[in-house]
Enzyme design. Sequence first.
Site, PDB file in Angstrom:
ATOM      1  N   LYS A 116      -7.608  24.107 -20.204  1.00 35.26           N
ATOM      2  CA  LYS A 116      -6.616  23.581 -19.258  1.00 35.26           C
ATOM      3  C   LYS A 116      -5.890  24.728 -18.560  1.00 35.26           C
ATOM      4  O   LYS A 116      -5.681  24.711 -17.351  1.00 35.26           O
ATOM      5  CB  LYS A 116      -5.609  22.682 -19.991  1.00 35.26           C
ATOM      6  CG  LYS A 116      -6.190  21.366 -20.462  1.00 35.26           C
ATOM      7  CD  LYS A 116      -6.542  20.467 -19.293  1.00 35.26           C
ATOM      8  CE  LYS A 116      -7.386  19.288 -19.681  1.00 35.26           C
ATOM      9  NZ  LYS A 116      -7.985  18.586 -18.557  1.00 35.26           N
TER      10      LYS A 116
ATOM     11  N   TYR B 232      -9.501  23.738 -26.317  1.00 33.49           N
ATOM     12  CA  TYR B 232      -9.195  22.688 -25.327  1.00 33.49           C
ATOM     13  C   TYR B 232      -8.021  23.124 -24.444  1.00 33.49           C
ATOM     14  O   TYR B 232      -8.091  23.083 -23.217  1.00 33.49           O
ATOM     15  CB  TYR B 232      -8.862  21.373 -26.039  1.00 33.49           C
ATOM     16  CG  TYR B 232      -8.199  20.364 -25.124  1.00 33.49           C
ATOM     17  CD1 TYR B 232      -8.910  19.729 -24.123  1.00 33.49           C
ATOM     18  CD2 TYR B 232      -6.833  20.071 -25.251  1.00 33.49           C
ATOM     19  CE1 TYR B 232      -8.296  18.814 -23.271  1.00 33.49           C
ATOM     20  CE2 TYR B 232      -6.212  19.158 -24.411  1.00 33.49           C
ATOM     21  CZ  TYR B 232      -6.941  18.536 -23.417  1.00 33.49           C
ATOM     22  OH  TYR B 232      -6.320  17.651 -22.574  1.00 33.49           O
TER      23      TYR B 232
ATOM     24  N   SER C 248      -2.058  19.442 -19.342  1.00 33.80           N
ATOM     25  CA  SER C 248      -1.519  18.877 -20.580  1.00 33.80           C
ATOM     26  C   SER C 248      -0.327  19.683 -21.063  1.00 33.80           C
ATOM     27  O   SER C 248      -0.267  20.908 -20.865  1.00 33.80           O
ATOM     28  CB  SER C 248      -2.625  18.929 -21.641  1.00 33.80           C
ATOM     29  OG  SER C 248      -2.087  18.681 -22.924  1.00 33.80           O
TER      30      SER C 248
HETATM   31  P1  NAD Z   1     -11.192  10.108 -21.194  1.00 34.38           P
HETATM   32  O1  NAD Z   1     -12.173  10.809 -22.058  1.00 34.38           O
HETATM   33  O2  NAD Z   1     -10.944   8.670 -21.414  1.00 34.38           O
HETATM   34  O3  NAD Z   1     -11.617  10.313 -19.653  1.00 34.38           O
HETATM   35  C1  NAD Z   1     -12.346  11.430 -19.198  1.00 34.38           C
HETATM   36  C2  NAD Z   1     -13.517  10.898 -18.393  1.00 34.38           C
HETATM   37  O4  NAD Z   1     -14.280  11.977 -17.883  1.00 34.38           O
HETATM   38  C3  NAD Z   1     -14.470  10.042 -19.236  1.00 34.38           C
HETATM   39  O5  NAD Z   1     -14.739   8.838 -18.540  1.00 34.38           O
HETATM   40  C4  NAD Z   1     -15.726  10.910 -19.342  1.00 34.38           C
HETATM   41  O6  NAD Z   1     -16.904  10.119 -19.443  1.00 34.38           O
HETATM   42  C5  NAD Z   1     -15.644  11.704 -18.058  1.00 34.38           C
HETATM   43  N1  NAD Z   1     -16.335  12.998 -18.074  1.00 34.38           N
HETATM   44  C6  NAD Z   1     -16.257  13.976 -19.014  1.00 34.38           C
HETATM   45  N2  NAD Z   1     -17.026  15.025 -18.643  1.00 34.38           N
HETATM   46  C7  NAD Z   1     -17.581  14.714 -17.447  1.00 34.38           C
HETATM   47  C8  NAD Z   1     -18.448  15.379 -16.550  1.00 34.38           C
HETATM   48  N3  NAD Z   1     -18.928  16.604 -16.827  1.00 34.38           N
HETATM   49  N4  NAD Z   1     -18.827  14.765 -15.416  1.00 34.38           N
HETATM   50  C9  NAD Z   1     -18.366  13.515 -15.115  1.00 34.38           C
HETATM   51  N5  NAD Z   1     -17.536  12.829 -15.927  1.00 34.38           N
HETATM   52  C10 NAD Z   1     -17.142  13.421 -17.079  1.00 34.38           C
HETATM   53  O7  NAD Z   1      -9.826  10.931 -21.249  1.00 34.38           O
HETATM   54  P2  NAD Z   1      -8.395  10.581 -20.655  1.00 34.38           P
HETATM   55  O8  NAD Z   1      -7.469  10.378 -21.786  1.00 34.38           O
HETATM   56  O9  NAD Z   1      -8.519   9.564 -19.593  1.00 34.38           O
HETATM   57  O10 NAD Z   1      -8.017  11.993 -20.018  1.00 34.38           O
HETATM   58  C11 NAD Z   1      -8.236  12.283 -18.648  1.00 34.38           C
HETATM   59  C12 NAD Z   1      -7.840  13.731 -18.379  1.00 34.38           C
HETATM   60  O11 NAD Z   1      -6.477  13.905 -18.747  1.00 34.38           O
HETATM   61  C13 NAD Z   1      -8.641  14.752 -19.177  1.00 34.38           C
HETATM   62  O12 NAD Z   1      -8.887  15.868 -18.355  1.00 34.38           O
HETATM   63  C14 NAD Z   1      -7.708  15.116 -20.314  1.00 34.38           C
HETATM   64  O13 NAD Z   1      -7.948  16.408 -20.795  1.00 34.38           O
HETATM   65  C15 NAD Z   1      -6.357  15.013 -19.633  1.00 34.38           C
HETATM   66  N6  NAD Z   1      -5.252  14.766 -20.581  1.00 34.38           N
HETATM   67  C16 NAD Z   1      -5.314  13.675 -21.408  1.00 34.38           C
HETATM   68  C17 NAD Z   1      -4.302  13.462 -22.333  1.00 34.38           C
HETATM   69  C18 NAD Z   1      -4.349  12.301 -23.280  1.00 34.38           C
HETATM   70  O14 NAD Z   1      -3.635  12.318 -24.289  1.00 34.38           O
HETATM   71  N7  NAD Z   1      -5.145  11.249 -23.026  1.00 34.38           N
HETATM   72  C19 NAD Z   1      -3.213  14.354 -22.410  1.00 34.38           C
HETATM   73  C20 NAD Z   1      -3.178  15.429 -21.531  1.00 34.38           C
HETATM   74  C21 NAD Z   1      -4.213  15.629 -20.617  1.00 34.38           C
HETATM   75  N1  UFG Z   2      -0.275  11.659 -36.195  1.00 33.24           N
HETATM   76  C1  UFG Z   2      -0.268  11.112 -37.459  1.00 33.24           C
HETATM   77  N2  UFG Z   2      -1.381  10.451 -37.896  1.00 33.24           N
HETATM   78  C2  UFG Z   2      -2.494  10.314 -37.119  1.00 33.24           C
HETATM   79  C3  UFG Z   2      -2.484  10.872 -35.820  1.00 33.24           C
HETATM   80  C4  UFG Z   2      -1.359  11.549 -35.389  1.00 33.24           C
HETATM   81  O1  UFG Z   2       0.711  11.220 -38.194  1.00 33.24           O
HETATM   82  O2  UFG Z   2      -3.496   9.724 -37.576  1.00 33.24           O
HETATM   83  C5  UFG Z   2       0.955  12.339 -35.719  1.00 33.24           C
HETATM   84  C6  UFG Z   2       0.736  13.807 -35.352  1.00 33.24           C
HETATM   85  O3  UFG Z   2       0.871  14.621 -36.492  1.00 33.24           O
HETATM   86  C7  UFG Z   2       1.834  14.011 -34.297  1.00 33.24           C
HETATM   87  C8  UFG Z   2       1.933  12.647 -33.610  1.00 33.24           C
HETATM   88  O4  UFG Z   2       1.372  11.716 -34.522  1.00 33.24           O
HETATM   89  O5  UFG Z   2       3.057  14.276 -34.915  1.00 33.24           O
HETATM   90  C9  UFG Z   2       1.174  12.569 -32.298  1.00 33.24           C
HETATM   91  O6  UFG Z   2      -0.174  12.982 -32.515  1.00 33.24           O
HETATM   92  P1  UFG Z   2      -1.315  12.738 -31.427  1.00 33.24           P
HETATM   93  O7  UFG Z   2      -2.594  13.228 -32.005  1.00 33.24           O
HETATM   94  O8  UFG Z   2      -1.263  11.327 -30.941  1.00 33.24           O
HETATM   95  O9  UFG Z   2      -0.855  13.633 -30.194  1.00 33.24           O
HETATM   96  P2  UFG Z   2      -0.599  15.198 -30.108  1.00 33.24           P
HETATM   97  O10 UFG Z   2       0.804  15.363 -29.636  1.00 33.24           O
HETATM   98  O11 UFG Z   2      -0.991  15.902 -31.321  1.00 33.24           O
HETATM   99  O12 UFG Z   2      -1.668  15.620 -28.990  1.00 33.24           O
HETATM  100  C10 UFG Z   2      -1.658  15.031 -27.700  1.00 33.24           C
HETATM  101  C11 UFG Z   2      -3.060  15.040 -27.121  1.00 33.24           C
HETATM  102  C12 UFG Z   2      -3.537  16.450 -26.898  1.00 33.24           C
HETATM  103  C13 UFG Z   2      -2.541  17.199 -26.088  1.00 33.24           C
HETATM  104  C14 UFG Z   2      -1.165  17.108 -26.720  1.00 33.24           C
HETATM  105  C15 UFG Z   2      -0.127  17.759 -25.867  1.00 33.24           C
HETATM  106  O13 UFG Z   2      -3.961  14.412 -28.004  1.00 33.24           O
HETATM  107  O14 UFG Z   2      -4.741  16.412 -26.174  1.00 33.24           O
HETATM  108  O15 UFG Z   2      -0.799  15.752 -26.893  1.00 33.24           O
HETATM  109  O16 UFG Z   2      -0.133  17.187 -24.618  1.00 33.24           O
HETATM  110  F1  UFG Z   2      -2.933  18.483 -26.035  1.00 33.24           F
END
Ligand code: NAD
Ligand code: UFG
Length: 346
Positions: free
Chosen positions: A156, A152, A128
Amino acid sequence: MPEQQQVLVTGGAGYIGSHVCVSLIEAGFTPVVVDNYSNSHEVALDRVTQITGVRPPVYAVDIRDEQRLGEVFAAHDIKAVMHFAGLKAVGESTTLPLEYHGNNVGGSITLFRVMEQHNVRKLIFSSSATVYGDPASVPIKETFPCQVTNPYGRTKLIVEDILRDMSAAPDAQWNTTLLRYFNPVGAHESGLIGEDPAGIPNNLVPFIAQVAVGNLPYLKVFGSDYDTRDGTGVRDYIHVVDLAAGHVAALEQLFQVAPECRVYNLGTGTGYSVLEVVKAFSEASGLEIPYELAPRRPGDIAQCFADPELAWEQLGWRTRRDLKQMMEDTWRWQKRNPQGYRTSES
Ligand code: NAD
Ligand code: UFG
């Protein structure tokens, strides 16, 4: 190209994993899914089947369960692993640090151990942009220093470090790609799969989408006094289908290059403010999104966007979908599935 190669996808029922399953199938790979459904629904995989016409093998297995994970490897000729499984809520990680380290770090170590036992050393890991903390400047390059500010993010960075150590060991055959995602949003253009957060969404776009369908009354804009063009936070939103294509490009590269540990930003290179996203969503949906300006959310930074050039140079991948399409596809998904996967037309 490696047709029908089997690729283990941990967390394959989740938001990003389900979209990657579609892209893998379309590229001729066979995803083998393991998920414990702690943050997802099996119906997402039915929808993957509906989109692609292919039913991937699916196992309800927790990656911390070494024995059952080993049985999955024994049952398939796995050539590579895409590792999405993990917990991802920044706020929750500050109250449940042990749960986050146990799942994200502990689960990853178990997975890597089982991979070694089965001679599988090709891996793509979901990292991330949070590992950059509050960067000194934007756009962010992969060479920028890492500094994490919450459990979190620390999980990572720890897993990244473990993978770097494993690659650096003498005679290591580990071939790993760390993908640092910026802000994944949007949904598959079919409206069949998308983001379905449990409870009240933490993230901006799912929150807006739920305001639009009437599940939530209004959006709180966290902070309007940042040093940005309109005072609200700026992020690099990336369409989840572009993100999925980036994974396929990284996988194809893994089969062609010598073992090492690489890192790529997956972003568009363009930042949009909260108010710009609200406006784009309103235009895409034809709906007014009520919002109120609110104090800053603790831990948030003013702006964060990628320099995506390295992925273009080395993977031949770049994003193709703009903010308008991100919002249109989010809206199509949310409109068709107002309660996510729980109750929806099919
Ligand atoms: P998500 O929660 O939709 O998907 C994660 C999946 O992993 C879920 O289906 C959950 O049930 C499964 N899971 C969790 N723990 C488990 C375990 N111990 N064994 C088996 N399955 C398990 O999240 P996502 O948004 O699809 O994110 C996927 C990956 O990308 C994550 O590692 C997350 O940290 C990373 N990531 C996501 C974002 C974002 O904004 N969505 C940003 C940066 C990184
Ligand atoms: N925001 C609002 N109102 C809300 C939610 C978010 O104003 O209800 C704003 C936040 O302050 C920020 C922007 O919208 O300025 C984006 O916020 P998000 O929560 O959608 O995303 P972030 O950038 O804070 O975080 C995301 C993922 C994290 C990851 C990070 C960096 O959720 O897991 O990007 O990759 F760590």
